[in-house]
Design a protein around this motif. Structure first.
Motif, PDB file in Angstrom:
ATOM      1  N   SER A 303     -58.377  -7.439 -60.369  1.00 17.69           N
ATOM      2  CA  SER A 303     -57.050  -7.453 -59.759  1.00 17.69           C
ATOM      3  C   SER A 303     -56.942  -8.693 -58.883  1.00 17.69           C
ATOM      4  N   VAL A 304     -55.928  -9.514 -59.144  1.00 18.86           N
ATOM      5  CA  VAL A 304     -55.745 -10.768 -58.391  1.00 18.86           C
ATOM      6  C   VAL A 304     -54.289 -10.860 -57.964  1.00 18.86           C
ATOM      7  N   GLN A 305     -54.069 -11.052 -56.661  1.00 21.37           N
ATOM      8  CA  GLN A 305     -52.713 -11.207 -56.140  1.00 21.37           C
ATOM      9  C   GLN A 305     -52.631 -12.458 -55.270  1.00 21.37           C
ATOM     10  N   ARG A 306     -51.540 -13.187 -55.456  1.00 21.58           N
ATOM     11  CA  ARG A 306     -51.302 -14.387 -54.645  1.00 21.58           C
ATOM     12  C   ARG A 306     -50.506 -13.993 -53.405  1.00 21.58           C
ATOM     13  N   VAL A 307     -50.947 -14.492 -52.251  1.00 17.97           N
ATOM     14  CA  VAL A 307     -50.325 -14.114 -50.981  1.00 17.97           C
ATOM     15  C   VAL A 307     -50.119 -15.363 -50.125  1.00 17.97           C
ATOM     16  N   PRO A 308     -49.208 -15.316 -49.142  1.00 13.04           N
ATOM     17  CA  PRO A 308     -49.105 -16.417 -48.176  1.00 13.04           C
ATOM     18  C   PRO A 308     -50.416 -16.545 -47.404  1.00 13.04           C
ATOM     19  N   PHE A 309     -50.829 -17.776 -47.142  1.00 13.24           N
ATOM     20  CA  PHE A 309     -52.155 -18.002 -46.553  1.00 13.24           C
ATOM     21  C   PHE A 309     -52.102 -19.300 -45.761  1.00 13.24           C
ATOM     22  N   SER A 310     -51.983 -19.212 -44.463  1.00 17.21           N
ATOM     23  CA  SER A 310     -51.911 -20.412 -43.632  1.00 17.21           C
ATOM     24  C   SER A 310     -53.237 -21.161 -43.672  1.00 17.21           C
ATOM     25  N   HIS A 311     -53.168 -22.484 -43.837  1.00 21.39           N
ATOM     26  CA  HIS A 311     -54.396 -23.278 -43.865  1.00 21.39           C
ATOM     27  C   HIS A 311     -55.047 -23.363 -42.489  1.00 21.39           C
ATOM     28  N   HIS A 312     -54.338 -22.893 -41.448  1.00 17.86           N
ATOM     29  CA  HIS A 312     -54.927 -22.867 -40.101  1.00 17.86           C
ATOM     30  C   HIS A 312     -55.874 -21.681 -39.935  1.00 17.86           C
ATOM     31  N   CYS A 313     -55.778 -20.676 -40.824  1.00 10.92           N
ATOM     32  CA  CYS A 313     -56.603 -19.474 -40.718  1.00 10.92           C
ATOM     33  C   CYS A 313     -57.796 -19.562 -41.658  1.00 10.92           C
ATOM     34  N   GLN A 314     -58.940 -19.071 -41.207  1.00 10.89           N
ATOM     35  CA  GLN A 314     -60.086 -18.962 -42.091  1.00 10.89           C
ATOM     36  C   GLN A 314     -59.925 -17.720 -42.969  1.00 10.89           C
ATOM     37  N   ALA A 315     -60.603 -17.752 -44.113  1.00  9.21           N
ATOM     38  CA  ALA A 315     -60.486 -16.635 -45.040  1.00  9.21           C
ATOM     39  C   ALA A 315     -60.977 -15.332 -44.415  1.00  9.21           C
ATOM     40  N   SER A 316     -62.029 -15.409 -43.608  1.00  8.90           N
ATOM     41  CA  SER A 316     -62.536 -14.201 -42.953  1.00  8.90           C
ATOM     42  C   SER A 316     -61.507 -13.626 -41.990  1.00  8.90           C
TER      43      SER A 316
END
Length: 457
Positions: A303-316
């Motif tokens: 299952s793969v979903q694309r979401v908004p993701f600020s480059h200022h935030c780390q993935a963790s």
């Protein structure tokens, strides 16, 4: 007697594709070649060629496969998933495959990646969904610093190529050969020999590092003429009927046949006449069939979903946000609990966790947080392969991917498919809306002007 220099190592990802199968023999005459496929089955006794099983959805597999590689050829498309249930758009799966491959290439200092892509219109308004996905893959392959040589080609005439497979099916599946008016458009298809020659000429050439190669055929031909020549080569004697475009669409015409191909600016020397290329493409071969991997006995989920993701935030940080958000919106039915490097998700009135996620620091980076699904009532844990959940930032974008790989549910399959799987999609949809609202709020906050200070009189 002087010793010969060791051969450079080349890894071909997508080696079982139509181009890959034509490339391996001439490539192994010059290099030591590792051919990657999902099954890793040995598909012929060719010197200096080794087949290796590789799941590019796994960073670990990608890194293992690219170890000691000098160059790489990327021919991967993710139209099909090897999971029993796939909840994903192919564009998002393509990005994960390319991102894992590019990360592994960077780690092992691969000198060059060759990427083959069909010619794509420059105007975004004219680009189809599939073409936009190919451009995203190119951007991701370049994102980690490995020089990428992109070969942009017109439609390819070769055995089992996408174009010729479509044309042959078009001819064989109908009592008449239907020719929509749009098949009068011209294109400059290239032969498989021309594609292979261009790949070999570009591979290892420092002058071609980080360059784009425009590859077009030397003969302009209409799709109508291509269909009729192919029918003649196949010795198929059928009546042909010219149809208006609307009727052709009603009959199920293929977009790959009715969309014109734009010629690129440069041409390459024609090695095989077009008629001979069509003849070679329609020759039926016997033996040496490519064995397809069997179906997995244990049902699995991707299952793969694309979401908004600020480059200022780390993935963790996105992962932590997800766990806290899940506890808030799931209250009182759900609660989450952090236990060291683990997250446990509990249901109301149930002492045992429904799912346990364990953070994998070894395979995580600031732009990718990986958790194994290591236990819980809802997970059938396999000691040889854990399900995985990852949070990943797409390079040079404000988007990310949340993915689950190789998850094996403990619920009966039919029950899982219509309950837990549906709930997961709903949860991902709600979390995507949460991230979008959060990013919009932060954007407005940053743009808000500061109040002017009071002047002292």
């Amino acid at each position: 007697m002087a010793q010969s220099l060791p051969r450079p190592q080349v890894v071909v990802a997508g080696a079982s594709s139509s181009v890959g199968k034509h490339l391996l023999q001439p490539l192994s005459n010059l290099y030591d070649v590792t051919a990657l496929s999902r099954s890793g089955l040995n598909r012929g006794n060719i010197p200096h060629l080794t087949w290796r099983s590789c799941d590019l959805f796994s960073v670990k597999d990608a890194e293992r496969s690219l170890q000691n590689a000098d160059y790489a050829v990327y021919l991967v498309h993710s139209r099909n998933s090897n999971a029993t249930l796939t909840q994903a758009r192919y564009e998002d799966m393509d990005l994960i495959l390319a991102d894992n491959f590019a990360r592994a290439a960077k780690k092992h200092h691969v000198k060059q990646i060759i990427y083959l892509i069909e010619h794509i219109p420059e105007s975004p308004a004219k680009q189809r969904r599939y073409e936009k996905s190919r451009l995203e893959v190119e951007q991701v392959l370049r994102a980690y610093g490995t020089p990428v040589t992109t070969i942009r080609t017109e439609a390819i005439i070769g055995r089992q190529s996408a174009l010729m497979s479509t044309v042959e099916h078009w001819i064989q599946s109908r009592p008449f050969i239907l020719l929509p008016s749009t098949t009068e458009t011209y294109g400059c298809p290239v032969t498989m020999d021309e594609v292979i020659h261009t790949i070999l000429a570009s591979l290892g050439s420092k002058d071609m590092f980080s360059k784009n190669v425009q590859l077009t055929g030397s003969e302009a031909i209409t799709y109508r003429e291509l269909i009729l020549r192919t029918a003649a080569s196949m010795k198929v004697n059928k009546y042909w009927i010219s149809l208006p475009i609307r009727m052709a669409k009603r009959w199920g015409s293929s977009q790959s046949l009715t969309t014109p191909l734009l010629s690129s600016h440069e041409q390459v020397e024609k090695n095989v006449p077009l008629n001979e290329a069509i003849r070679q493409a329609t020759v039926k071969t016997t033996g040496n069939a490519i064995a397809k991997p069997g179906h997995r006995h244990t049902p699995s989920v991707r299952s793969v979903q694309r979401v908004p993701f600020s480059h200022h935030c780390q993935a963790s940080g996105i992962a932590h946000d997800y766990m806290h958000w899940l506890a808030r919106v799931g209250r009182p039915l759900l609660r989450t609990q952090a236990e060291g490097n683990k997250y446990a998700i509990y249901g109301i009135g149930i002492k045992e966790p429904l799912l346990t996620l364990t953070f994998c620091a070894e395979w995580s980076t600031p732009t990718r947080a990986l958790y194994t699904i290591s236990g819980g009532l809802f997970a059938a844990v396999d000691q040889h392969q854990y399900g995985r959940m990852e949070f990943r930032h797409i390079p040079h974008s404000e988007q990310g991917l949340i993915a689950i790989h190789d998850f094996q549910p403990s619920l009966p399959w039919t029950l899982y498919k219509y309950t837990q799987a549906k709930v997961h999609l709903l949860v991902m949809h709600l979390f995507k809306a949460h991230l979008h609202k959060k990013m919009t709020h932060h954007s407005k906050t940053r743009k808000r002007p500061r109040p002017a200070g009071l002047r002292m009189s």
